[in-house]
Design a protein around this motif. Structure first.
Motif, PDB file in Angstrom:
ATOM      1  N   ASP A   1      76.831  36.876 -85.251  1.00  0.00           N
ATOM      2  CA  ASP A   1      77.611  37.573 -86.266  1.00  0.00           C
ATOM      3  C   ASP A   1      78.677  37.636 -84.495  1.00  0.00           C
ATOM      4  N   MET A   2      79.051  37.269 -83.766  1.00  0.00           N
ATOM      5  CA  MET A   2      80.337  37.485 -82.465  1.00  0.00           C
ATOM      6  C   MET A   2      79.981  36.359 -81.703  1.00  0.00           C
ATOM      7  N   VAL A   3      80.565  35.942 -81.420  1.00  0.00           N
ATOM      8  CA  VAL A   3      80.894  34.861 -79.770  1.00  0.00           C
ATOM      9  C   VAL A   3      81.640  35.649 -78.485  1.00  0.00           C
ATOM     10  N   ARG A   4      81.837  34.970 -77.575  1.00  0.00           N
ATOM     11  CA  ARG A   4      82.690  35.516 -76.716  1.00  0.00           C
ATOM     12  C   ARG A   4      82.910  33.347 -76.689  1.00  0.00           C
TER      13      ARG A   4
ATOM     14  N   VAL B   1      73.643  28.909 -76.338  1.00  0.00           N
ATOM     15  CA  VAL B   1      75.763  27.960 -76.262  1.00  0.00           C
ATOM     16  C   VAL B   1      76.196  27.315 -76.897  1.00  0.00           C
ATOM     17  N   TYR B   2      77.263  27.281 -76.247  1.00  0.00           N
ATOM     18  CA  TYR B   2      78.036  25.939 -76.655  1.00  0.00           C
ATOM     19  C   TYR B   2      79.178  25.851 -76.009  1.00  0.00           C
TER      20      TYR B   2
ATOM     21  N   ALA C   1      76.980  32.013 -78.506  1.00  0.00           N
ATOM     22  CA  ALA C   1      77.199  33.279 -79.671  1.00  0.00           C
ATOM     23  C   ALA C   1      76.324  33.703 -80.009  1.00  0.00           C
ATOM     24  N   GLY C   2      75.987  35.261 -80.586  1.00  0.00           N
ATOM     25  CA  GLY C   2      74.833  35.284 -80.709  1.00  0.00           C
ATOM     26  C   GLY C   2      74.742  36.493 -81.929  1.00  0.00           C
ATOM     27  N   ARG C   3      73.468  37.373 -81.437  1.00  0.00           N
ATOM     28  CA  ARG C   3      73.501  38.547 -83.029  1.00  0.00           C
ATOM     29  C   ARG C   3      74.285  40.017 -81.980  1.00  0.00           C
TER      30      ARG C   3
END
Ligand SMILES: Cc1ncc(COP(=O)(O)O)c(C=O)c1O
Length: 427
Positions: free
Chosen positions: A108-111, A260-261, A275-277
């Motif tokens: 849903d979201m990334v940092r 993690v990318y 990235a994650g929920r």
């Protein structure tokens, strides 16, 4: 005037050792021959002595589109003319975030972060905050960065020990080391300890060997994480945007809670992503969990992610990369047979591993530990000397830029390198 081999490199190296510890800026490079490169283009590297190399290390993985891919270089260069860091938001980071979530399909979201090492730490902190627990299940032979709580060596008797002088060994005590590709071992660890916050895994083991998950293994980890209420983290720093556009999560059809990318996500520019929920990631958003960084989502980083991931999506090079890699694996096997080297080759076309021993496919770190790394290191030096740039630890990467001429040149250079190596070993 004819140049002797790597004459300028040797001269630069002498100077570098005065100003850079060991002459390098990452300890991973200490073991490699000191060759100074002038430039990279496509699948080739060119050294300061005018020699070219077919590159199968690709900067340790990031150069999925080859060196200096035109669309990405142009886009980033033009974006950074507007400045680099604003300590505030900008459109580029929003579009990059939306695009990455669209492409990967599950988060849903990334940092944004700068290195894989630090984004792994963000994942651990989030998992601990979310579960209220402390320890992390991880696996023998996997690498998750160079900080005190992750850098580890794996002795034969099991567990892990610090891999560096100066490392605070206590920080590894929250790590529960487990053999990989063994679901029973994970179940045992989870059942024995009610303070486990997360399982972290390289979904394809690429830091030691090139080992695919056994059938059902990643699904099994998903099931165990759900059963015991722990967070499942895929460390896709190597596999992301490499083993498929959507990384290992897409290739194997298993969805983690966090991933993690790094590396390929920005085709060579220094960027990482967590990235994650939403229910996990939102904890950063409320301020409950701290994740900070001066350079997070710089214009450069966001533009690189936007352009690299769009290029990968639109050009879809994965079949080409896989096919090229499979052909290269055959080239290596044939040359190994011709020169009676007995090299073991396994993995995916886009990332595979070569080693001396064992006979059977390697399925875990113990198998990797039984290979003859010193002998392979000697072979790698012959490959490099003959114009194939490879890692001493046996991993080979292939990019979208590798073409027929590169394969052709690699074939003749590998043959010459193996012949010279075989002679040197009997001498
Ligand atoms: C699986 C994995 N995780 C984390 C890292 C650390 O990433 P970085 O070197 O960008 O800090 C690496 C680096 O090779 C890696 O392979």
């Amino acid at each position: 005037m004819s140049t002797t081999i790597a004459s300028s490199s040797a001269e630069f190296d002498r100077r570098a050792r005065r100003r850079l510890p060991g002459g390098v800026n990452s300890n991973v490079r200490l073991a490699a021959p000191r060759i100074y490169f002038e430039r990279g283009a496509g699948a080739r590297l060119y050294d300061v002595d005018g020699k070219d190399y077919v590159d199968h290390l690709l900067g340790q993985g990031p150069n999925i589109l080859g060196h200096a891919p035109e669309p990405v270089q142009s886009y980033v260069s033009s974006a950074v003319r507007r400045g680099m860091v604003y300590a505030a938001e900008h459109e580029e980071e929003l579009i990059a975030a939306e695009q990455v979530c669209d492409i990967l399909d599950w988060p849903d979201m990334v940092r944004f972060g700068v290195s894989g090492t630090e984004s792994v730490q963000a994942a651990f902190r989030l998992a601990r905050a979310f579960t209220g627990r402390r320890r992390i299940v991880r696996f023998e032979g996997h690498y998750h960065g160079w900080l005190d709580n992750t850098l580890a060596a794996f002795p034969a008797e099991g567990g892990c020990i610090p891999a560096s002088a100066g490392q605070v060994g206590d920080y590894l005590e929250d790590t529960v080391i487990t053999p990989w590709n063994d679901l029973d071992a994970v179940r045992q660890r989870l059942a024995a300890d009610d303070d486990i916050a997360a399982i972290v895994t390289e979904p394809v083991m690429l830091n030691a060997g090139a080992i695919e998950p056994c059938a059902g293994y990643l699904e099994g980890l998903r099931g165990l994480a759900d059963e015991f209420g722990v967070v499942l983290i895929f460390d896709e720093v190597i596999t992301g945007f490499r083993v498929a556009l959507g990384g290992a999560a897409q290739r194997y059809g298993v969805t983690p809670d966090l991933a993690v990318y790094g590396k390929a996500v920005a085709a060579g520019w220094p960027v990482s992503l967590l990235a994650g929920r939403a229910d996990l990631m939102e904890r950063f958003g409320t301020g409950e969990v701290n994740h900070s960084g001066t350079f997070n989502a710089s214009v450069m980083a966001a533009a690189a992610v936007r352009s690299a991931t769009a290029t990968l999506r639109d050009t879809d090079p994965y079949d080409h990369i896989e096919k090229h890699g499979q052909q290269l694996m055959e080239v290596i096997r044939d040359a190994s047979n011709r020169h009676r080297l007995g090299l073991h080759v396994q993995g995916l076309g886009m990332a595979f591993h070569t080693s001396f021993g064992p006979e059977a496919p390697i399925t875990d770190y113990r198998g990797v530990a039984r290979t003859d790394g010193a002998k392979y290191g000697r072979l790698a030096r012959f490959l490099i000397e003959h114009g194939v740039w490879v890692a001493e630890r046996g991993v080979w990467y292939v990019s979208a830029a590798h073409g027929d001429q590169d394969l052709h040149d690699a074939e003749s250079r590998i043959d010459a390198a193996f012949r010279a190596f075989a002679r040197s070993e009997v001498a």
